[in-house]
Design a protein around this motif. Structure first.
Motif: not given
Length: 82
Positions: A9-11, A38-40, A57-68, A70-74
């Motif tokens: 929800e927040r950057p 409780a981040v995402a 591991v956080v691979k990517e964070i994308i922001e668009n008009d609906r929010g943020f 976070v792509t996490v790689e396992f």
């Protein structure tokens, strides 16, 4: 490697390259995951698609008009697409 997208929800709560812990929430019909603390939150998964890892591991964070998002790689095999 398996990737899961989480809605944030927040950057600024996580950074690319950061190792994160995830917790699992089980309902009678599916499971979902949360980056702690409780981040995402992820979408819903079938029981057959459950994660075995609880660190990623956080691979990517994308922001668009609906929010943020976070792509996490396992470190486990990806679930085959149907």
């Amino acid at each position: 490697m398996r990737e899961i997208i989480f809605k944030m929800e927040r950057p600024g709560l996580v950074e690319v390259g950061q190792t994160v812990d995830v917790s699992e929430s089980v309902t009678p019909v599916n499971v979902n995951y949360m980056i702690e603390p409780a981040v995402a939150m992820s979408g819903l998964f079938k029981f057959t698609e459950r994660l075995k890892s609880r660190k990623g591991v956080v691979k990517e964070i994308i922001e668009n008009d609906r929010g943020f998002y976070v792509t996490v790689e396992f470190d486990e095999p990806d679930i085959p697409k149907r």
